[in-house]
Design an enzyme around this catalytic site. Structure first.
Site, PDB file in Angstrom:
ATOM      1  N   ASP A   1       7.781 -59.353 -91.038  1.00 33.75           N
ATOM      2  CA  ASP A   1       8.992 -59.739 -90.305  1.00 33.75           C
ATOM      3  C   ASP A   1       9.083 -61.264 -90.269  1.00 33.75           C
ATOM      4  O   ASP A   1       8.090 -61.962 -90.065  1.00 33.75           O
ATOM      5  CB  ASP A   1       8.950 -59.176 -88.874  1.00 33.75           C
ATOM      6  CG  ASP A   1      10.311 -59.221 -88.194  1.00 33.75           C
ATOM      7  OD1 ASP A   1      10.874 -58.143 -87.916  1.00 33.75           O
ATOM      8  OD2 ASP A   1      10.821 -60.342 -87.940  1.00 33.75           O
TER       9      ASP A   1
ATOM     10  N   HIS B   1      14.613 -49.130 -90.410  1.00 33.39           N
ATOM     11  CA  HIS B   1      13.336 -49.824 -90.530  1.00 33.39           C
ATOM     12  C   HIS B   1      12.464 -49.483 -89.336  1.00 33.39           C
ATOM     13  O   HIS B   1      12.965 -49.244 -88.237  1.00 33.39           O
ATOM     14  CB  HIS B   1      13.523 -51.336 -90.639  1.00 33.39           C
ATOM     15  CG  HIS B   1      14.367 -51.939 -89.559  1.00 33.39           C
ATOM     16  ND1 HIS B   1      15.734 -51.837 -89.551  1.00 33.39           N
ATOM     17  CD2 HIS B   1      14.027 -52.631 -88.439  1.00 33.39           C
ATOM     18  CE1 HIS B   1      16.212 -52.452 -88.488  1.00 33.39           C
ATOM     19  NE2 HIS B   1      15.203 -52.932 -87.787  1.00 33.39           N
TER      20      HIS B   1
ATOM     21  N   CYS C   1      23.534 -54.402 -97.990  1.00 30.75           N
ATOM     22  CA  CYS C   1      22.924 -54.903 -96.745  1.00 30.75           C
ATOM     23  C   CYS C   1      21.735 -55.813 -97.046  1.00 30.75           C
ATOM     24  O   CYS C   1      21.201 -55.820 -98.158  1.00 30.75           O
ATOM     25  CB  CYS C   1      22.528 -53.734 -95.828  1.00 30.75           C
ATOM     26  SG  CYS C   1      20.887 -53.047 -96.114  1.00 30.75           S
TER      27      CYS C   1
HETATM   28  P1  AMP Z   1      16.096 -54.708 -85.397  1.00 29.47           P
HETATM   29  O1  AMP Z   1      16.501 -55.507 -84.204  1.00 29.47           O
HETATM   30  O2  AMP Z   1      15.238 -53.537 -85.058  1.00 29.47           O
HETATM   31  O3  AMP Z   1      17.273 -54.350 -86.276  1.00 29.47           O
HETATM   32  O4  AMP Z   1      15.145 -55.662 -86.220  1.00 29.47           O
HETATM   33  C1  AMP Z   1      15.522 -56.413 -87.326  1.00 29.47           C
HETATM   34  C2  AMP Z   1      14.326 -57.243 -87.702  1.00 29.47           C
HETATM   35  O5  AMP Z   1      14.538 -57.764 -88.999  1.00 29.47           O
HETATM   36  C3  AMP Z   1      14.069 -58.440 -86.780  1.00 29.47           C
HETATM   37  O6  AMP Z   1      12.749 -58.324 -86.227  1.00 29.47           O
HETATM   38  C4  AMP Z   1      14.195 -59.643 -87.708  1.00 29.47           C
HETATM   39  O7  AMP Z   1      13.286 -60.670 -87.393  1.00 29.47           O
HETATM   40  C5  AMP Z   1      13.934 -59.026 -89.066  1.00 29.47           C
HETATM   41  N1  AMP Z   1      14.518 -59.716 -90.202  1.00 29.47           N
HETATM   42  C6  AMP Z   1      15.817 -60.052 -90.359  1.00 29.47           C
HETATM   43  N2  AMP Z   1      15.998 -60.661 -91.557  1.00 29.47           N
HETATM   44  C7  AMP Z   1      14.782 -60.689 -92.158  1.00 29.47           C
HETATM   45  C8  AMP Z   1      14.312 -61.180 -93.414  1.00 29.47           C
HETATM   46  N3  AMP Z   1      15.133 -61.771 -94.292  1.00 29.47           N
HETATM   47  N4  AMP Z   1      12.998 -61.055 -93.699  1.00 29.47           N
HETATM   48  C9  AMP Z   1      12.163 -60.462 -92.817  1.00 29.47           C
HETATM   49  N5  AMP Z   1      12.550 -59.964 -91.629  1.00 29.47           N
HETATM   50  C10 AMP Z   1      13.837 -60.078 -91.297  1.00 29.47           C
END
Ligand code: AMP
Length: 118
Positions: free
Chosen positions: A28, A95, A2
């Site tokens: 983030d 997370h 993942c």
């Molecule tokens: P969720 O909707 O709770 O699954 O949140 C996923 C979070 O991961 C979102 O706030 C995205 O902006 C963040 N995200 C996705 N890919 C990355 C990445 N490569 N680096 C940092 N944050 C990420």
């Protein structure tokens, strides 16, 4: 593997806030507040549903340290974990969002009338 496991393995770059043997905190990529950090366990769990209690305790302590490192522990902040489809979870690796740095709104959570459930 993942996307967050790839971040832990440094296959995908990230902006580190804090790290220990079991957990990793990074900014983030799409911040929703002046401070928006993600905290993840290095062991893959699909969501909050799957983390053992003892591990969750350690993760809580780590998040307290992260909040201090970020300088938001006294001003206040919010910890959020989106779980599954209705929770709006987009990444299938547990997370916690640690969000703060300004007064946060308390929003409109659901496209359903709460009265329908009572
Ligand atoms: P969720 O909707 O709770 O699954 O949140 C996923 C979070 O991961 C979102 O706030 C995205 O902006 C963040 N995200 C996705 N890919 C990355 C990445 N490569 N680096 C940092 N944050 C990420």
């Amino acid at each position: 593997m993942c996307i967050f496991c790839k971040i832990i393995n440094k296959e995908i770059p990230s902006n580190t806030v804090a790290e220990n043997e079991e957990f990793y905190a990074f900014h983030d990529i799409n911040p929703k507040a002046p401070v928006h950090v993600l905290v993840i366990p290095k062991t893959h769990y699909n969501s909050f549903n799957d983390i053992p209690g003892e591990m969750m305790g350690k993760m809580g302590t780590f998040m307290q340290e992260v909040a201090k490192t970020l300088g938001i522990d006294q001003s206040g902040y919010r910890i959020i974990s989106n779980i599954g489809e209705n929770g709006g979870q987009e990444v299938g690796h547990l997370h916690f969002h640690v969000v703060g740095g300004a007064k946060l709104h308390w929003g409109h959570f659901a496209d359903a009338d709460p009265k329908d459930f009572f």
